[in-house]
Design an enzyme around this catalytic site. Structure first.
Site, PDB file in Angstrom:
ATOM      1  N   HIS A  15       7.703  18.776   2.773  1.00  0.00           N
ATOM      2  CA  HIS A  15       8.151  17.562   2.096  1.00  0.00           C
ATOM      3  C   HIS A  15       7.248  16.380   2.486  1.00  0.00           C
ATOM      4  O   HIS A  15       7.006  16.146   3.677  1.00  0.00           O
ATOM      5  CB  HIS A  15       9.599  17.244   2.461  1.00  0.00           C
ATOM      6  CG  HIS A  15      10.249  16.288   1.517  1.00  0.00           C
ATOM      7  ND1 HIS A  15      10.025  14.928   1.558  1.00  0.00           N
ATOM      8  CD2 HIS A  15      11.116  16.505   0.482  1.00  0.00           C
ATOM      9  CE1 HIS A  15      10.725  14.331   0.607  1.00  0.00           C
ATOM     10  NE2 HIS A  15      11.405  15.273  -0.068  1.00  0.00           N
ATOM     11  N   PRO A  16       6.768  15.620   1.498  1.00  0.00           N
ATOM     12  CA  PRO A  16       5.842  14.528   1.820  1.00  0.00           C
ATOM     13  C   PRO A  16       6.451  13.408   2.661  1.00  0.00           C
ATOM     14  O   PRO A  16       5.726  12.762   3.435  1.00  0.00           O
ATOM     15  CB  PRO A  16       5.409  14.014   0.445  1.00  0.00           C
ATOM     16  CG  PRO A  16       6.446  14.495  -0.505  1.00  0.00           C
ATOM     17  CD  PRO A  16       6.956  15.774   0.052  1.00  0.00           C
ATOM     18  N   SER A  59     -41.809  -8.189 -12.458  1.00  0.00           N
ATOM     19  CA  SER A  59     -41.569  -8.785 -13.769  1.00  0.00           C
ATOM     20  C   SER A  59     -41.850  -7.777 -14.857  1.00  0.00           C
ATOM     21  O   SER A  59     -42.778  -6.963 -14.758  1.00  0.00           O
ATOM     22  CB  SER A  59     -42.459 -10.017 -13.961  1.00  0.00           C
ATOM     23  OG  SER A  59     -42.354 -10.519 -15.284  1.00  0.00           O
ATOM     24  N   THR A 110     -38.304 -29.300   8.904  1.00  0.00           N
ATOM     25  CA  THR A 110     -36.945 -29.831   8.896  1.00  0.00           C
ATOM     26  C   THR A 110     -36.770 -30.576   7.574  1.00  0.00           C
ATOM     27  O   THR A 110     -37.693 -31.247   7.106  1.00  0.00           O
ATOM     28  CB  THR A 110     -36.702 -30.774  10.081  1.00  0.00           C
ATOM     29  OG1 THR A 110     -37.645 -31.852  10.029  1.00  0.00           O
ATOM     30  CG2 THR A 110     -36.858 -30.045  11.410  1.00  0.00           C
ATOM     31  N   HIS A 111     -35.597 -30.419   6.952  1.00  0.00           N
ATOM     32  CA  HIS A 111     -35.352 -30.981   5.616  1.00  0.00           C
ATOM     33  C   HIS A 111     -36.342 -30.427   4.583  1.00  0.00           C
ATOM     34  O   HIS A 111     -36.657 -31.089   3.592  1.00  0.00           O
ATOM     35  CB  HIS A 111     -35.446 -32.516   5.630  1.00  0.00           C
ATOM     36  CG  HIS A 111     -34.548 -33.165   6.631  1.00  0.00           C
ATOM     37  ND1 HIS A 111     -33.245 -33.513   6.343  1.00  0.00           N
ATOM     38  CD2 HIS A 111     -34.761 -33.522   7.923  1.00  0.00           C
ATOM     39  CE1 HIS A 111     -32.694 -34.072   7.406  1.00  0.00           C
ATOM     40  NE2 HIS A 111     -33.597 -34.079   8.385  1.00  0.00           N
ATOM     41  N   GLU A 115     -33.586 -11.069  -1.561  1.00  0.00           N
ATOM     42  CA  GLU A 115     -32.709 -11.469  -2.663  1.00  0.00           C
ATOM     43  C   GLU A 115     -31.439 -10.624  -2.686  1.00  0.00           C
ATOM     44  O   GLU A 115     -30.326 -11.148  -2.878  1.00  0.00           O
ATOM     45  CB  GLU A 115     -33.453 -11.337  -3.988  1.00  0.00           C
ATOM     46  CG  GLU A 115     -34.514 -12.411  -4.199  1.00  0.00           C
ATOM     47  CD  GLU A 115     -35.317 -12.208  -5.455  1.00  0.00           C
ATOM     48  OE1 GLU A 115     -36.091 -13.120  -5.783  1.00  0.00           O
ATOM     49  OE2 GLU A 115     -35.191 -11.143  -6.108  1.00  0.00           O
ATOM     50  N   LYS A 155     -46.913  -9.501 -10.765  1.00  0.00           N
ATOM     51  CA  LYS A 155     -45.922 -10.287 -10.017  1.00  0.00           C
ATOM     52  C   LYS A 155     -45.089  -9.365  -9.129  1.00  0.00           C
ATOM     53  O   LYS A 155     -44.634  -8.314  -9.552  1.00  0.00           O
ATOM     54  CB  LYS A 155     -45.004 -11.037 -10.979  1.00  0.00           C
ATOM     55  CG  LYS A 155     -44.161 -12.120 -10.331  1.00  0.00           C
ATOM     56  CD  LYS A 155     -43.468 -12.945 -11.410  1.00  0.00           C
ATOM     57  CE  LYS A 155     -42.810 -14.188 -10.824  1.00  0.00           C
ATOM     58  NZ  LYS A 155     -41.678 -13.842  -9.958  1.00  0.00           N
ATOM     59  N   GLY A 210       0.809  -1.215   0.000  1.00  0.00           N
ATOM     60  CA  GLY A 210       0.000   0.000   0.000  1.00  0.00           C
ATOM     61  C   GLY A 210       0.842   1.265   0.000  1.00  0.00           C
ATOM     62  O   GLY A 210       0.331   2.349   0.286  1.00  0.00           O
ATOM     63  N   THR A 211       2.127   1.150  -0.364  1.00  0.00           N
ATOM     64  CA  THR A 211       3.028   2.305  -0.353  1.00  0.00           C
ATOM     65  C   THR A 211       2.498   3.442  -1.218  1.00  0.00           C
ATOM     66  O   THR A 211       2.605   4.622  -0.862  1.00  0.00           O
ATOM     67  CB  THR A 211       4.430   1.889  -0.827  1.00  0.00           C
ATOM     68  OG1 THR A 211       4.984   0.951   0.105  1.00  0.00           O
ATOM     69  CG2 THR A 211       5.357   3.086  -0.947  1.00  0.00           C
ATOM     70  N   ASN A 252     -41.886  -9.632  -6.275  1.00  0.00           N
ATOM     71  CA  ASN A 252     -40.830 -10.521  -5.787  1.00  0.00           C
ATOM     72  C   ASN A 252     -40.265 -10.058  -4.441  1.00  0.00           C
ATOM     73  O   ASN A 252     -40.354  -8.880  -4.100  1.00  0.00           O
ATOM     74  CB  ASN A 252     -39.694 -10.592  -6.808  1.00  0.00           C
ATOM     75  CG  ASN A 252     -40.145 -11.176  -8.126  1.00  0.00           C
ATOM     76  OD1 ASN A 252     -41.040 -12.010  -8.166  1.00  0.00           O
ATOM     77  ND2 ASN A 252     -39.531 -10.728  -9.212  1.00  0.00           N
TER      78      ASN A 252
END
Length: 467
Positions: free
Chosen positions: A127-128, A316, A185-186, A329, A322, A103-104, A324
């Site tokens: 001077h920087p 849509s 479940t599942h 999302e 429609k 990152g110099t 959503n």
């Protein structure tokens, strides 16, 4: 000598002359970086640049107090650095992420911009390196900036956003939590639960994620400043780090301290990797909640239809009417990006060679983008999904009446196999469980109604030992 026009000027560094736009505040080293690193278009994160401004301010103040800089010069640099810390001149930081791994170039970009601003304020050359970068190296400044920026964004942005989301879930649960619904479940029907129980699990996930993130803070607030090039602190006043870090702590309100092992603070980015892992954990929680909301909202006819999320926009360009679940999302995509960034940060963290990690800009980008994505996602879920959520009570009641898993409560009375046979018949005939159970067992309706009561089961009632 390079030719010069009214639109540019000539700057010099140790390699020679460079043409720079006359309007630019940066100097030769930044210009070389702009020309060298034309790889992608990702800018350095604004929070990192602001953190650099704070670090340069603290360094100038400390150097002035320690006699490393003349007081007027130190004051001019400190004032210019604070302008950067407050977000001014964002267009003066053109060097992107894909640059030298330390990152110099970004450190020099900050040094050159601050030097030019300070010179205009002072009316004399600044001077920087000799002045702005006094007692510092890119190798300790950039790791310090990563920790400082992440600590500030975590405290000021992400943790409040997670708290807002947890609070919004709790408030909505208090409004609609008594509704009973099928557990799953599942992705298959299971015993009933209340909406409040489901939402409380979400709230716990978010609260726990916040606790895990907050637990990283003590290590994140340990700074590499003072280590200079390789950890030995060469060219830094012995009291510089302590003085500068104390100034940063006072200004930011963070409990900052010098890294206990300066060599490790340069050679590794293990704390950044740790933070990234906890950010990934928060993303996992958000993705789980977002997907639950999408499933529960699915329909309106062929899906679960348990809840309705706010209708925020047409869904849509071809199907009229429609709508959503756009917020879940978007949150799911943000969470997925966080997980991808975490993988990149892990690889970058493993890219330390001897005394320095050489993927610091990539780590900075990934961490700070992840914090921002998670904060934005948390606020979006709280304000534009959870707060406007409504429960479809009629649909829940209809589904519960035909949920074969209610027969779990009958298994202790009539046996597992017989209960399973009733469940199969009820499913095949698509009739209420209670009706089939009466026909198959001959048990009194009131007793069966009590045993198969979804509300009782959702509150943990058992078939045996109840009045």
């Amino acid at each position: 000598m390079l030719p010069v026009s009214d639109n540019d000027r000539i700057e010099k560094d140790s390699l020679g002359e460079v043409r720079v736009a006359a309007s630019a505040l940066w100097g030769a080293q930044t210009q070389r970086a702009v020309e060298n690193f034309q790889i992608g278009s990702l800018p350095m994160p604004a929070p990192l640049i602001r953190a650099l401004g704070l670090i340069k301010w603290a360094a100038a103040e400390a150097n002035g107090e320690l006699g490393e800089l003349e007081p007027g010069l130190a004051a001019a640099i400190a004032a210019a650095a604070l302008e950067i810390a407050t977000g001014r001149y964002p267009d003066q930081f053109p060097v992107g992420i894909m640059q030298t791994g330390s990152g110099t170039s970004t450190n020099m970009n900050a040094n050159e911009v601050i030097a030019r601003l300070a010179a205009a304020r002072l009316g004399a050359a600044v001077h920087p390196i000799d002045h702005v970068n006094r007692c510092q190296s890119s190798n300790d400044v950039i790791p310090t900036a990563i920790h400082l920026a992440a600590a500030l964004e975590l405290r000021d942005t992400l943790l409040p956003a997670l708290a807002e989301l947890a609070r919004a879930i709790g408030e909505k649960s208090a409004q609609v939590g008594d509704h009973v619904k099928p557990g799953r479940t599942h992705l298959m029907d299971a015993l009933p639960i209340t909406v409040g129980q489901e939402m409380h699990a979400w709230q716990t996930q978010i609260s726990d994620a916040a606790l895990r993130l907050a637990a990283v803070a003590p290590r994140l607030q340990c700074l590499a400043l003072g280590a200079t090039a390789v950890g030995t602190g060469v060219n830094a006043h012995p009291q510089f780090a302590a003085r500068a870090i104390a100034l940063l702590a006072t200004r930011t309100g963070l409990d900052l301290s010098a890294a206990p092992d300066r060599f490790a603070s340069l050679a590794s980015q293990d704390t950044a990797v740790e933070l990234s892992g906890q950010l990934r954990g928060a993303a996992v929680a958000l993705l789980k909640i977002a997907n639950d909301l999408r499933w529960m909202n699915s329909g309106p006819l062929a899906g679960l239809g348990e809840i309705s999320l706010p209708a925020l926009q047409p869904g849509s360009s071809i199907m009229p009417g429609k709508v959503n679940p756009v917020i879940p999302e978007a949150v799911a995509m943000a969470a997925t990006q966080v997980m991808g960034n975490d993988a990149a940060i892990a690889m970058a963290g493993a890219s330390g060679n001897f005394q320095l990690n050489v993927m610091l800009p990539l780590i900075a980008h990934g961490l700070l983008q992840n914090i921002a994505l998670l904060a934005d996602s948390s606020r979006a879920l709280a304000r534009r999904a959870i707060s406007g959520l409504t429960v479809q009570a009629a649909a829940l009641s209809e589904t519960l009446a035909r949920n074969p898993m209610l027969l779990t409560a009958l298994a202790p009375e009539i046996g597992y196999d017989r209960a399973a046979a009733i469940a199969r018949r009820a499913t095949a005939e698509r009739r209420p469980i209670l009706e089939i159970a009466i026909e198959e067992t001959g048990m009194p309706r009131d007793k069966l109604a009590r045993l198969l009561d979804p509300v009782r089961l959702a509150r943990g009632g058992s078939a045996k030992g109840e009045p």
